[in-house]
Design a protein around this motif. Structure first.
Motif, mmCIF file in Angstrom:
data_model
loop_
_atom_site.group_PDB
_atom_site.id
_atom_site.type_symbol
_atom_site.label_atom_id
_atom_site.label_comp_id
_atom_site.label_asym_id
_atom_site.label_seq_id
_atom_site.Cartn_x
_atom_site.Cartn_y
_atom_site.Cartn_z
ATOM 1 N N ARG A 52 36.450 44.178 45.483
ATOM 2 C CA ARG A 52 36.135 43.037 44.367
ATOM 3 C C ARG A 52 37.523 43.132 43.463
ATOM 4 O O ARG A 52 37.991 42.101 42.864
ATOM 5 N N ILE A 53 37.790 44.260 43.319
ATOM 6 C CA ILE A 53 39.142 44.365 42.511
ATOM 7 C C ILE A 53 40.395 43.513 43.026
ATOM 8 O O ILE A 53 40.953 42.548 42.391
ATOM 9 N N LEU A 54 40.605 43.854 44.537
ATOM 10 C CA LEU A 54 41.548 43.051 45.027
ATOM 11 C C LEU A 54 41.409 41.562 45.304
ATOM 12 O O LEU A 54 42.537 41.007 45.083
ATOM 13 N N LEU A 55 40.433 41.070 45.330
ATOM 14 C CA LEU A 55 40.268 39.767 45.715
ATOM 15 C C LEU A 55 39.902 38.840 44.330
ATOM 16 O O LEU A 55 39.873 37.672 44.538
ATOM 17 N N ASP A 56 39.759 39.336 43.401
ATOM 18 C CA ASP A 56 39.400 38.809 41.945
ATOM 19 C C ASP A 56 40.576 38.075 41.547
ATOM 20 O O ASP A 56 41.425 38.735 41.318
ATOM 21 N N PRO A 57 40.628 36.826 41.299
ATOM 22 C CA PRO A 57 41.747 36.154 41.046
ATOM 23 C C PRO A 57 42.041 36.158 39.620
ATOM 24 O O PRO A 57 43.182 35.691 39.540
ATOM 25 N N ALA A 58 41.176 36.764 38.798
ATOM 26 C CA ALA A 58 41.727 37.136 37.696
ATOM 27 C C ALA A 58 42.702 38.344 37.365
ATOM 28 O O ALA A 58 43.239 38.436 36.409
ATOM 29 N N ASN A 59 42.909 38.916 38.503
ATOM 30 C CA ASN A 59 43.568 40.266 38.479
ATOM 31 C C ASN A 59 45.260 39.872 38.875
ATOM 32 O O ASN A 59 45.658 40.551 39.839
ATOM 33 N N HIS A 60 45.841 38.895 38.382
ATOM 34 C CA HIS A 60 46.942 38.323 38.451
ATOM 35 C C HIS A 60 48.224 39.498 38.053
ATOM 36 O O HIS A 60 48.945 39.587 38.801
ATOM 37 N N ALA A 61 47.754 40.500 37.200
ATOM 38 C CA ALA A 61 48.623 41.517 37.026
ATOM 39 C C ALA A 61 48.874 42.735 37.813
ATOM 40 O O ALA A 61 49.397 43.490 37.618
ATOM 41 N N LEU A 62 47.874 42.677 38.812
ATOM 42 C CA LEU A 62 47.854 43.808 39.943
ATOM 43 C C LEU A 62 49.254 43.753 40.449
ATOM 44 O O LEU A 62 49.789 43.026 41.218
ATOM 45 N N ALA A 63 50.123 45.052 40.291
ATOM 46 C CA ALA A 63 51.207 45.193 40.862
ATOM 47 C C ALA A 63 51.312 45.255 42.278
ATOM 48 O O ALA A 63 50.116 45.908 42.831
ATOM 49 N N PRO A 64 52.342 45.030 43.164
ATOM 50 C CA PRO A 64 52.037 45.255 44.575
ATOM 51 C C PRO A 64 51.877 46.591 45.085
ATOM 52 O O PRO A 64 51.013 46.620 46.192
#
Length: 215
Positions: A52-64
């Motif tokens: 859920r964290i990985l695919l949530d489009p709201a998590n744009h700030a997730l670093a590579p």
């Protein structure tokens, strides 16, 4: 009891993995086997939370790098809790994506490097590798059009939102690692109808599981 068989499916968005996995599972059950279905990320209760964290489009700030570590966190749990115990019990495990996806999406797509991915694989998964990998190959335009038709715009996940250049790097990396791992990779033309694609997949699968089918 003989070790089971570990089959993975790989492909870009819209390649038809979900349909083909379902068809293969049905065929395996009809053959008298009791296959295990799993997915990456996911497969376990803990993995589903990470997914859920990985695919949530709201998590744009997730670093590579954080993204890649989350994928391996899900995978480590899946291997320990579900995949290895099932293989040790002699069952066929069918997994929607595995480390090959991380090699192409994070290693190539995010430019983090394949060597980094492989080192993390050793930590998370040990020496485990798929016995048979189906890469469903499809041109990007057709695949992305299928993905758009499958999901309304508001349902797009983080990976579907990536640029065409990103998806181009991913497909090129898939074809490269398939050529480097011909002993386990089977490149399947996914542009045909579902029945003909399944027939080719089953032909390769039946050859690989002959000993299990006749046990």
């Amino acid at each position: 009891m003989p070790r089971g068989l570990f089959i993975t499916f790989e492909g870009t968005d819209g390649s038809g993995k979900t349909t083909q996995i379902e068809m293969l599972l049905t065929r395996l059950r009809d053959a008298g086997l009791d296959p295990v279905r799993t997915a990456e990320p996911g497969g376990t209760v803990i993995g589903a939370q990470i997914r859920r964290i990985l695919l949530d489009p709201a998590n744009h700030a997730l670093a590579p790098a954080a993204e890649m570590l989350l994928y391996f966190a899900s995978r480590a749990q899946n291997v320990a809790e579900l995949i290895l115990p099932s293989l040790e019990a002699g069952r066929v495990v069918v997994c929607d994506r595995f480390t090959d996806s991380t090699v192409v999406y994070q290693g190539a797509g995010r430019s983090l490097g394949a060597d980094t991915v492989r080192r993390l694989h050793e930590i998370a998964c040990g020496s485990l590798q798929p016995d048979l990998t189906f890469y469903l190959d499809i041109d990007l335009e057709t695949g992305l059009a299928r993905a758009r038709n499958r999901n309304p715009p508001e349902a797009k996940d983080r990976m579907e939102e990536q640029s065409l250049d990103f998806h181009t790097r991913v497909r090129e990396a898939y074809l490269r690692i398939a050529a480097e791992n011909e002993h386990r990779f089977r490149v399947i033309d996914a542009r045909g109808d579902a029945g003909s694609v399944h027939a080719e997949i089953w032909r390769h699968t039946e050859a690989a599981i002959g000993s299990l089918l006749h046990a």
